[in-house]
Design a protein around this motif. Structure first.
Motif, PDB file in Angstrom:
ATOM      1  N   GLY A  23      44.059  65.555  53.479  1.00  0.00           N
ATOM      2  CA  GLY A  23      44.543  64.196  53.283  1.00  0.00           C
ATOM      3  C   GLY A  23      45.366  64.094  52.009  1.00  0.00           C
ATOM      4  N   SER A  24      45.607  62.864  51.593  1.00  0.00           N
ATOM      5  CA  SER A  24      46.501  62.626  50.456  1.00  0.00           C
ATOM      6  C   SER A  24      46.034  63.324  49.189  1.00  0.00           C
ATOM      7  CB  SER A  24      46.607  61.120  50.200  1.00  0.00           C
ATOM      8  OG  SER A  24      47.129  60.456  51.325  1.00  0.00           O
ATOM      9  N   GLY A  25      44.763  63.194  48.850  1.00  0.00           N
ATOM     10  CA  GLY A  25      44.254  63.792  47.623  1.00  0.00           C
ATOM     11  C   GLY A  25      44.272  65.308  47.673  1.00  0.00           C
ATOM     12  N   GLY A  26      43.788  65.863  48.779  1.00  0.00           N
ATOM     13  CA  GLY A  26      43.752  67.307  48.920  1.00  0.00           C
ATOM     14  C   GLY A  26      45.133  67.926  48.884  1.00  0.00           C
ATOM     15  N   LEU A  27      46.076  67.313  49.582  1.00  0.00           N
ATOM     16  CA  LEU A  27      47.447  67.814  49.573  1.00  0.00           C
ATOM     17  C   LEU A  27      48.062  67.714  48.184  1.00  0.00           C
ATOM     18  CD1 LEU A  27      48.620  66.211  52.929  1.00  0.00           C
ATOM     19  CD2 LEU A  27      48.429  68.666  52.484  1.00  0.00           C
ATOM     20  N   GLY A  28      47.785  66.613  47.486  1.00  0.00           N
ATOM     21  CA  GLY A  28      48.313  66.454  46.141  1.00  0.00           C
ATOM     22  C   GLY A  28      47.823  67.538  45.201  1.00  0.00           C
TER      23      GLY A  28
END
Length: 480
Positions: A23-28
């Motif tokens: 998700g957004s956090g993991g990808l970031g």
């Protein structure tokens, strides 16, 4: 890029960083660590789609539906600005094809999934498609969709598995499983004629507003007298009367007792506030979210969670286990996509960016948020009740205004949406510690003013800024 083939995945060796969750956090976190700092990074995603909640069943497709609802509203107002006539325009609005829009929306999301996939490849992050769970603090089991498994090792592991909608069990509320959750909203193929949404938070408010704006008979079921109770009261006090005027049926001080399915396929929603059940085609539970930690194996490595099931972290996103971190919704606060991204990037800065980032962390103070209601809401900083509780009544000075935006100038008075703004300031220098706005464009207005609040701007700073006229936003720098 496609996920790593099994043989290659088994032979990859030890990662500097491995992220559980695409998700957004993991990808970031993953892209910053690998793409900017050259760390050896792997990432596992259990679903077939990268992007997490926001891209697939959250803010992005929700915003598409909000825009769609706004188009319907604009059509209904068009005659007042000289376009056609009410009868024709209302008929066009009523001709909305939900299924056609869904197909276009789903295709748009599919394209975004592909972009996320290519971004991982560009930043040289190994993509593992499967469910990751702990074996020990440096070893994960990856279970693929076909049931095969393999292990990966990593020096550091980030848990970024996000959250999922909370839904009552049939034991708690008989027939609750006949409803859908907020994720299921995006699976609806045809527009329901009648719908009930349960919840008073921003997700419930947004979904109910979309249904209502697109012409479904919509019922919002709330336990108390107001919605958005964690926000400043001016927002709910302004929104609720207008939503009711716009046709949204808000049932206050009510709870669902039981749900039954009729022979025709509709649902009977029994409420403790009424002897007569609501008959609807769709029931949506939007009563909150909980961390998606089931099966991850946190207990095997001793990662502590609180009583709600959220992973406990310090300000650096450290768990109690050295080398294991948690970011995003799974740590239970500020459940917002940009927060997860910012936390993930700062974590990778600190872990791999060198001495200048050794104290890098995300501050959770003054995080701006918006609600895509009709009209939109923006909020940053402390609400008035929070400010008074923290500093005392004698330290707080409030500025507020209410008006009708010029966007509705050609409309009959009864059809002009309300606007209300509030500044919460701290004496003696009147630092703006809270800013809360509802009205046309509030979602866009907030971003710039959030910078000012984050920087510690005072009311005088606002007053010294020349207004842009004619706009709604100018009221924020001319309030008295």
């Amino acid at each position: 890029m496609p996920p790593l083939p099994l043989k290659q995945a088994e032979e990859v060796g030890e990662y500097d960083l491995f992220v559980i969750g695409g998700g957004s956090g993991g990808l970031g976190a993953a892209r910053r660590a690998s793409g900017q700092y050259g760390a050896k990074v792997g990432l596992a995603e259990a679903s077939y789609r990268l992007g997490g909640t926001c891209v697939n069943v959250g803010c992005v497709p929700k915003k598409v539906m909000w825009y769609t609802s706004e188009v319907a509203s604009a059509l209904r107002k068009a005659a007042s600005y000289g376009f056609g006539d009410d009868a024709t325009n209302y008929k066009i609005a009523e001709s909305f094809d939900w299924h056609k829009l869904k197909e276009k929306r789903d295709a748009y999301i599919h394209r975004l999934n592909g972009i996320y996939d290519r971004n991982l490849a560009n930043d040289k992050v190994d993509y593992h498609e499967g469910f990751a769970s702990f074996i020990d603090k440096n070893t994960l089991n990856i279970k693929q969709h076909d049931g095969t498994s393999y292990q990966v090792k990593a020096k550091k592991i980030v848990v970024a598995v996000g959250g999922q909608p909370t839904v009552p069990t049939d034991e708690e509320i008989p027939g609750a499983s006949l409803g859908i959750n907020s994720d299921g909203f995006f699976d609806i193929e045809q527009q329901p004629k009648r719908v009930a949404v349960v919840g008073a938070g921003y997700i419930a408010v947004e979904l109910a507003g979309i249904f209502n704006g697109l012409g479904s008979e919509t019922h919002l079921l709330i336990r108390y007298d107001s919605v958005l109770r964690t926000f400043d009261p001016i927002l709910s006090d302004t929104l609720v009367p207008w939503a009711e005027k716009e046709g949204l049926n808000i049932h206050k001080q009510t709870n669902v007792k039981k749900v039954e399915k009729t022979a025709s396929g509709s649902l009977l929603v029994h409420l403790d506030s009424s002897d007569k059940p609501l008959e609807v085609d769709v029931l949506v539970w939007a009563i909150g979210r909980n961390s998606n930690i089931a099966g991850v194996g946190l207990d095997k490595v001793g990662v502590e969670v609180d009583k709600k099931g959220d992973i406990i972290v310090d300000k650096y996103q450290n768990t109690n286990v050295d080398g294991i971190y948690a970011i995003g919704d799974v740590q239970g606060k500020a459940l917002l996509t940009p927060v997860a991204i910012a936390a993930g990037r700062r974590l990778s800065n600190r872990l791999f960016g060198g001495p200048q980032y050794k104290d890098e962390y995300l501050s959770y103070e003054n995080i701006p948020s918006v609600v895509f209601s009709h009209p939109t809401i923006g909020s940053v900083g402390l609400s008035e009740p929070e400010a008074r509780k923290k500093y005392g009544d004698d330290k707080i000075k409030i500025y507020k205004t209410a008006f009708r935006a010029m966007q509705g100038a050609m409309l009959d008075e009864a059809h002009k949406a309300p606007t209300a703004y509030k500044l919460v300031t701290l004496l003696p220098n009147e630092q703006v510690i809270g800013l809360h706005i509802i009205g046309e464009g509030s979602d866009e207005i907030l971003q710039g003013f959030a910078v000012a609040v984050k920087m510690g701007a005072t009311k005088k700073d606002f007053d010294d800024t020349v207004a842009i006229h004619p706009t709604s936003a100018e009221e924020l720098v001319t309030m008295r």
